[in-house]
Design a protein around this motif. Structure first.
Motif, PDB file in Angstrom:
ATOM      1  N   VAL A 196      -9.829  -6.805   1.550  1.00 51.13           N
ATOM      2  CA  VAL A 196     -11.049  -7.643   2.281  1.00 51.13           C
ATOM      3  C   VAL A 196     -10.862  -8.312   3.175  1.00 51.13           C
ATOM      4  N   TYR A 197      -9.737  -9.197   2.938  1.00 52.24           N
ATOM      5  CA  TYR A 197      -9.277 -10.209   3.757  1.00 52.24           C
ATOM      6  C   TYR A 197      -8.552  -9.659   4.909  1.00 52.24           C
ATOM      7  N   MET A 198      -7.741  -8.604   4.749  1.00 55.33           N
ATOM      8  CA  MET A 198      -6.982  -7.831   6.049  1.00 55.33           C
ATOM      9  C   MET A 198      -7.931  -7.149   6.907  1.00 55.33           C
ATOM     10  N   TYR A 199      -9.012  -6.519   6.447  1.00 58.38           N
ATOM     11  CA  TYR A 199      -9.757  -5.737   7.102  1.00 58.38           C
ATOM     12  C   TYR A 199     -10.941  -6.925   7.855  1.00 58.38           C
ATOM     13  N   THR A 200     -11.098  -7.965   7.313  1.00 55.80           N
ATOM     14  CA  THR A 200     -11.767  -9.189   8.107  1.00 55.80           C
ATOM     15  C   THR A 200     -11.100  -9.573   9.115  1.00 55.80           C
ATOM     16  N   GLY A 204     -15.200 -14.662  11.105  1.00 52.16           N
ATOM     17  CA  GLY A 204     -14.775 -16.191  10.848  1.00 52.16           C
ATOM     18  C   GLY A 204     -15.195 -16.701   9.432  1.00 52.16           C
ATOM     19  N   SER A 205     -16.494 -16.800   9.174  1.00 50.48           N
ATOM     20  CA  SER A 205     -17.022 -17.354   8.165  1.00 50.48           C
ATOM     21  C   SER A 205     -16.611 -16.711   6.710  1.00 50.48           C
ATOM     22  N   LEU A 206     -16.314 -15.456   6.986  1.00 49.87           N
ATOM     23  CA  LEU A 206     -16.017 -14.624   5.476  1.00 49.87           C
ATOM     24  C   LEU A 206     -14.394 -15.168   5.361  1.00 49.87           C
ATOM     25  N   ILE A 207     -13.463 -15.161   6.256  1.00 52.65           N
ATOM     26  CA  ILE A 207     -12.114 -15.523   6.320  1.00 52.65           C
ATOM     27  C   ILE A 207     -12.147 -17.085   5.812  1.00 52.65           C
TER      28      ILE A 207
END
Length: 271
Positions: A70-74, A105-108
């Protein structure tokens, strides 16, 4: 403490730079796209609104997926958002790029916080969260002044290009350094909203709202103010932003606040 936390902090630094940089180059964008400063200011407003609403929704939507993926895709979509901003042909294309950058950015940033807390031993959770928050705050000292310098030297589009390059480097670092992190059961949005009605949580959020409103209302139009009121040069504006950032980070108490917030969240079964 796990040194991988510092890689996550660099990601938070990049996100913080994207969030705050527009205040420093707003005049450059307004001039290039033939906008009034008031209309250019909507680019800051839309980012803030999307950023505030996206994090809990996206975190809940992606909760069942492996966290590193998820982090990489985001990060990848965040990179694309900055390329959209860099190559924007008009105001509305730039507005779309900013909105996409705000959502990702908020999700990261939230993923950085949660992953940092999960990859360290329990006694280091407060420190890990503090390091991530300080990574975001460091954008005030380094990210924004460097962005202003690049913007005045080469153009505002090059600022977003630089951020895209930094994001790519973060992706490589995360891909190499981070291990797979399995998801944990998601907390429903309803339960999250219920927790916010805790009087102590409401007090914390109200205080944060007032502090940030006072801080960012000035920050949004700080460059035009300095230029028109003080006649500040580009070099002086960069220096003032750096001093502003140092003062802001000097008052940072993130690590001290984490145990208080986490205690309240535990009472609401969210932490």
């Amino acid at each position: 403490m796990n040194k991988k936390v510092y890689v996550l902090a660099i990601a938070a630094f990049v996100v913080g730079t994207v969030e705050l940089i527009l205040g420093g180059i707003l005049d450059l964008i307004a001039t290039d796209l033939h906008l009034s400063l008031a209309k250019a200011g909507y680019l800051i407003s839309i980012f803030s609104l999307v950023y505030a609403l996206s994090a809990p929704i996206l975190l809940n939507m992606t909760a069942r997926f492996e966290r590193k993926k998820v982090y990489m895709y985001t990060l990848f979509v965040f990179l694309i958002s900055n390329l959209i901003s860099a190559f924007s042909a008009n105001f509305y294309m730039l507005l779309a790029g900013r909105a996409l950058g705000a959502a990702t950015g908020s999700l990261i940033f939230v993923l950085s916080l949660t992953l940092a807390a999960r990859i360290v031993e329990p006694q280091y959770k407060g420190r890990a969260v503090g390091i991530i928050t300080m990574g975001g705050s460091a954008s005030l000292i380094l990210g924004v002044p460097i962005g202003i310098y690049v913007g005045n030297l080469a153009g505002w589009r090059e600022v977003f290009m630089l951020i895209a390059v930094l994001t790519a480097l973060v992706m490589v670092a995360i891909g190499i350094a981070m291990d797979r992190v399995q998801p944990i059961p998601a907390v429903s949005l309803k339960k999250q909203l219920t927790a916010l009605w805790n009087p102590k949580m409401l007090a914390i959020h109200a205080t944060t709202l007032l502090v940030l409103a006072g801080h960012l209302t000035l920050y949004a139009y700080f460059t035009p103010f300095l230029q028109e009121t003080l006649g500040a040069s580009a070099t002086m504006v960069t220096f003032i932003y750096m001093m502003f950032g140092i003062a802001a980070v000097a008052g940072e108490e993130s690590e001290a606040c984490y145990p208080i917030v986490c205690t309240l969240l535990k009472r609401s079964s969210l932490c």
